[in-house]
Write a protein that holds these residues in place. Structure first.
Motif, PDB file in Angstrom:
ATOM      1  N   ALA A  25       0.836  -1.207   0.000  1.00 20.23           N
ATOM      2  CA  ALA A  25       0.000   0.000   0.000  1.00 20.23           C
ATOM      3  C   ALA A  25       0.868   1.253   0.000  1.00 20.23           C
ATOM      4  O   ALA A  25       0.594   2.217  -0.726  1.00 20.23           O
ATOM      5  N   VAL A  26       1.945   1.242   0.786  1.00 17.55           N
ATOM      6  CA  VAL A  26       2.867   2.379   0.817  1.00 17.55           C
ATOM      7  C   VAL A  26       3.500   2.588  -0.555  1.00 17.55           C
ATOM      8  O   VAL A  26       3.603   3.719  -1.039  1.00 17.55           O
ATOM      9  N   ARG A  29       0.897   4.125  -2.992  1.00 14.17           N
ATOM     10  CA  ARG A  29       0.644   5.538  -2.706  1.00 14.17           C
ATOM     11  C   ARG A  29       1.841   6.409  -3.092  1.00 14.17           C
ATOM     12  O   ARG A  29       1.673   7.507  -3.630  1.00 14.17           O
ATOM     13  N   LYS A  30       3.051   5.924  -2.812  1.00 13.03           N
ATOM     14  CA  LYS A  30       4.264   6.692  -3.140  1.00 13.03           C
ATOM     15  C   LYS A  30       4.322   6.976  -4.638  1.00 13.03           C
ATOM     16  O   LYS A  30       4.533   8.114  -5.060  1.00 13.03           O
ATOM     17  N   ALA A  32       1.851   6.764  -6.885  1.00  7.96           N
ATOM     18  CA  ALA A  32       0.693   7.539  -7.335  1.00  7.96           C
ATOM     19  C   ALA A  32       0.822   9.008  -6.944  1.00  7.96           C
ATOM     20  O   ALA A  32       0.441   9.893  -7.714  1.00  7.96           O
ATOM     21  N   ASP A  33       1.390   9.271  -5.763  1.00  6.90           N
ATOM     22  CA  ASP A  33       1.595  10.658  -5.335  1.00  6.90           C
ATOM     23  C   ASP A  33       2.542  11.405  -6.263  1.00  6.90           C
ATOM     24  O   ASP A  33       2.391  12.599  -6.489  1.00  6.90           O
ATOM     25  N   PRO A  94      -3.391   7.057 -11.402  1.00  7.26           N
ATOM     26  CA  PRO A  94      -3.176   7.141  -9.959  1.00  7.26           C
ATOM     27  C   PRO A  94      -4.392   6.866  -9.069  1.00  7.26           C
ATOM     28  O   PRO A  94      -4.232   6.204  -8.037  1.00  7.26           O
ATOM     29  N   PHE A  98      -4.464   4.495  -5.645  1.00  7.18           N
ATOM     30  CA  PHE A  98      -4.958   4.908  -4.328  1.00  7.18           C
ATOM     31  C   PHE A  98      -6.055   3.963  -3.826  1.00  7.18           C
ATOM     32  O   PHE A  98      -6.096   3.603  -2.650  1.00  7.18           O
ATOM     33  N   ALA A 101      -4.444   0.697  -2.761  1.00 12.05           N
ATOM     34  CA  ALA A 101      -3.755   0.898  -1.490  1.00 12.05           C
ATOM     35  C   ALA A 101      -4.754   0.882  -0.336  1.00 12.05           C
ATOM     36  O   ALA A 101      -4.484   0.303   0.724  1.00 12.05           O
ATOM     37  N   GLU A 102      -5.902   1.488  -0.539  1.00 13.99           N
ATOM     38  CA  GLU A 102      -6.939   1.496   0.500  1.00 13.99           C
ATOM     39  C   GLU A 102      -7.437   0.080   0.778  1.00 13.99           C
ATOM     40  O   GLU A 102      -7.635  -0.313   1.937  1.00 13.99           O
ATOM     41  N   ASN A 105      -4.760  -1.675   2.806  1.00 14.67           N
ATOM     42  CA  ASN A 105      -4.738  -1.205   4.195  1.00 14.67           C
ATOM     43  C   ASN A 105      -5.921  -1.738   4.999  1.00 14.67           C
ATOM     44  O   ASN A 105      -5.774  -2.118   6.163  1.00 14.67           O
TER      45      ASN A 105
END
Length: 135
Positions: A25-26, A29-30, A32-33, A94, A98, A101-102, A105
């Motif tokens: 997940a990290v 997100r990394k 996609a950010d 992206p 996200f 990743a959700e 999590n």
């Protein structure tokens, strides 16, 4: 069909369970950010002017929400997968990362109370994101 997913962690591979899902997940997100904001779209690219004998799409590009190019010149000619590749890149923009990743999590939070197929799916997704099985 052989799976590219490794089931046994090595010294440089993450373990299993909730930590594996959180790590994936990290990573999602990394990336996609840092990526161009979505949604993305595939656009045919035409070189030259129609009056010069041009006019058929020769490549495909992927544009972000701000109309900036994200991926350029996916070949169209020769029966290649350029259009399909560009459309796939645009599909997995992206916001998809996200959302995945959700999901990872949320599965990590209930890991100790979950078993069976949800655990298997979570680990399969996490290992694909972490690209286990690649050299």
């Amino acid at each position: 069909m052989t799976s590219n997913v490794m089931s046994v962690p090595g010294p440089d591979k993450p373990g299993t369970g909730a930590d594996l899902l959180r790590l994936a997940a990290v990573k999602l997100r990394k990336h996609a950010d840092l990526a161009t904001e979505g949604p993305w779209r595939a656009v045919p690219y035409v070189y030259g002017k129609p009056e010069d004998g041009w006019g058929e799409p020769s490549n495909y590009e992927v544009y972000g929400a701000d109309d900036s190019p994200v991926v350029s010149h996916q070949p169209h000619e020769g029966g290649g997968a350029g259009q399909a590749d560009a459309e796939y890149f645009a599909l997995v923009h992206p916001p998809v990362a996200f959302a995945l990743a959700e999901v990872l999590n949320r599965l990590a939070k209930v890991w100790s109370h979950t078993d069976g197929i949800l655990c298997d799916l979570g680990e399969t997704l996490a290992r694909a994101v972490l690209r286990e099985g690649e050299s």
